[in-house]
Each structure stands twice: as structure tokens, then as C-alpha cells.
Design a protein around this motif. Structure first.
Motif, PDB file in Angstrom:
ATOM      1  N   THR A   1      10.127   9.656  -1.394  1.00 55.52           N
ATOM      2  CA  THR A   1      11.361   9.272  -0.710  1.00 55.52           C
ATOM      3  C   THR A   1      11.054   8.768   0.693  1.00 55.52           C
ATOM      4  O   THR A   1      11.649   7.789   1.154  1.00 55.52           O
ATOM      5  N   HIS A   2      10.120   9.421   1.352  1.00 54.16           N
ATOM      6  CA  HIS A   2       9.750   9.009   2.710  1.00 54.16           C
ATOM      7  C   HIS A   2       9.210   7.576   2.722  1.00 54.16           C
ATOM      8  O   HIS A   2       9.626   6.757   3.548  1.00 54.16           O
ATOM      9  N   ASN A   3       8.293   7.277   1.788  1.00 51.51           N
ATOM     10  CA  ASN A   3       7.733   5.923   1.726  1.00 51.51           C
ATOM     11  C   ASN A   3       8.788   4.893   1.353  1.00 51.51           C
ATOM     12  O   ASN A   3       8.780   3.778   1.871  1.00 51.51           O
ATOM     13  N   ARG A   4       9.711   5.254   0.466  1.00 53.95           N
ATOM     14  CA  ARG A   4      10.797   4.326   0.116  1.00 53.95           C
ATOM     15  C   ARG A   4      11.665   4.017   1.332  1.00 53.95           C
ATOM     16  O   ARG A   4      12.077   2.874   1.537  1.00 53.95           O
ATOM     17  N   ARG A   5      11.943   5.028   2.142  1.00 56.60           N
ATOM     18  CA  ARG A   5      12.771   4.808   3.332  1.00 56.60           C
ATOM     19  C   ARG A   5      12.048   3.961   4.366  1.00 56.60           C
ATOM     20  O   ARG A   5      12.659   3.118   5.022  1.00 56.60           O
ATOM     21  N   ILE A   6      10.755   4.193   4.522  1.00 60.11           N
ATOM     22  CA  ILE A   6       9.982   3.377   5.467  1.00 60.11           C
ATOM     23  C   ILE A   6       9.976   1.915   5.020  1.00 60.11           C
ATOM     24  O   ILE A   6      10.226   1.004   5.811  1.00 60.11           O
TER      25      ILE A   6
ATOM     26  N   THR B   1       0.835  -1.199   0.000  1.00 59.88           N
ATOM     27  CA  THR B   1       0.000   0.000   0.000  1.00 59.88           C
ATOM     28  C   THR B   1       0.873   1.254   0.000  1.00 59.88           C
ATOM     29  O   THR B   1       0.577   2.223  -0.703  1.00 59.88           O
ATOM     30  N   LYS B   2       1.962   1.239   0.776  1.00 65.10           N
ATOM     31  CA  LYS B   2       2.866   2.396   0.789  1.00 65.10           C
ATOM     32  C   LYS B   2       3.533   2.589  -0.564  1.00 65.10           C
ATOM     33  O   LYS B   2       3.863   3.703  -0.948  1.00 65.10           O
ATOM     34  N   SER B   3       3.750   1.517  -1.308  1.00 66.52           N
ATOM     35  CA  SER B   3       4.448   1.633  -2.588  1.00 66.52           C
ATOM     36  C   SER B   3       3.615   2.326  -3.650  1.00 66.52           C
ATOM     37  O   SER B   3       4.151   2.758  -4.671  1.00 66.52           O
ATOM     38  N   LYS B   4       2.312   2.450  -3.439  1.00 65.99           N
ATOM     39  CA  LYS B   4       1.472   3.141  -4.412  1.00 65.99           C
ATOM     40  C   LYS B   4       1.831   4.612  -4.521  1.00 65.99           C
ATOM     41  O   LYS B   4       1.682   5.219  -5.577  1.00 65.99           O
TER      42      LYS B   4
END
Length: 182
Positions: free
Chosen positions: A60-65, A53-56
Motif C-alpha cells: 500500500t505504501h508503494n502504491r501511494r508513493i 522499481t517500486k512496483s515490484k
């Protein structure tokens, strides 16, 4: 009683469990389907679906998470690339757990966990089912033939009105017209 036991600990310490789930999630993302026990598959499903879901939303923030969970650059690249494109319009339910029997050595119940949008066999079956959604008597042919029939009927009425014929004569005339058409 199982009060306040929200997750399955899988018989492991927290560090081992987190590392195992991270490795399984990376393998699932890279290979699109893996075989494991049912308990691990269910735990992996709840671990990897929030990451998908985060990858949608590719920030940069979502990639780091996501990287903090997966710890694998290639898996993060694949997740935010190919996987995110396939699941962009899906509101959830990105994985499927299929029970496949019992393991030979210890009779543990095994399962296949896969990404839903990457199963070519299921996608092909869905397109065939959608294509074959017709009844025995097709109404679509009548609907397509209706404009043509209307044009023919208009041409016939413009010529001259014909006298009504007997039912047997109509059948014979229809058969003769079909023979001419072929």
C-alpha cells in the motif's frame, strides 16, 4: 558552466514539468510506447524507472508513493499488475529510447520510448536468435546419436568381430545403409 544542474528543466516551470512528466509516464505505462522528443524521453526515463522499481514490491505504501507521482489510478493499476509481473526478474533498464529522426515542422530530434519487456518484435527476434544458435556442423546431432551408436556398437561386438575392410568398401557399405534407412 553547469554546476549543480542535475536535471533538464525542459524550458518549463517546475509545476508544468512535473505535470508533463506525470502525464507522459501514465501514457507510457498504459500504451507501452510513446513518441516524443529526445530530451523529454531521457527525462521521462529517469522519472519512470524508479516508479517501475517500486512496483515490484506491491504494498500500500508503494502504491501511494507511485500514485503521488502519476496521479492516475488506471496507470497505477496497470503498473502494479501487468508491468510488475513482466519486469519482476529484471534488475533495471525497464525502458528503451530509440532515435527515430527529426520532426517535420521544427526539426526537433524525435525518439520512441518504450517498455523493454513489451516489445513483441524484439522478443520474437530474441527467441529466433536463441533458437538459431547452431553451427554449420551440428554437434548436437552427434551427441544425440552417440548413445544410439554405442548401443549398436555393443551389439555388433557381441555378434562376431569383422575383418577390416578397404576404405572404398566402407564408403559403399555406408551408402547402402543410408539407402536402407530412408
Amino acid at each position: 558552466m553547469r554546476h549543480n544542474k542535475a536535471i533538464n528543466h525542459l524550458g518549463r516551470q517546475s509545476g508544468h514539468r512535473k505535470a508533463m512528466l506525470a502525464n507522459m509516464a501514465s501514457s507510457l505505462i498504459l500504451k507501452k510506447r510513446i513518441t516524443t522528443t529526445v530530451a523529454k524521453a531521457k527525462a521521462l526515463k529517469s522519472y519512470v524507472e524508479p516508479l517501475i522499481t517500486k512496483s515490484k514490491d506491491d504494498t500500500t505504501h508503494n502504491r501511494r508513493i507511485v500514485f503521488s507521482y502519476l496521479k492516475d489510478k488506471e496507470a497505477v493499476k496497470e503498473l502494479f499488475g501487468a508491468v510488475a509481473q513482466k519486469v519482476a526478474d529484471r534488475p533495471g533498464g525497464y525502458t528503451r529510447v530509440l532515435h527515430i529522426g527529426f520532426r517535420q515542422g521544427d526539426a526537433a530530434e524525435m525518439a520512441l520510448i518504450e517498455l523493454v519487456d513489451f516489445n513483441e518484435a524484439a522478443l520474437a527476434a530474441n527467441t529466433k536468435a536463441a533458437a538459431k544458435k547452431t553451427t554449420r556442423r551440428s554437434r548436437a546431432k552427434k551427441a544425440e546419436a552417440a548413445p544410439e551408436a554405442a548401443v549398436e556398437a555393443a551389439a555388433e561386438t557381441a555378434e562376431a568381430p569383422k575383418a577390416p575392410k578397404a576404405p572404398k568398401a566402407k564408403k559403399a557399405e555406408a551408402a547402402a545403409e543410408e539407402a536402407k534407412a530412408e
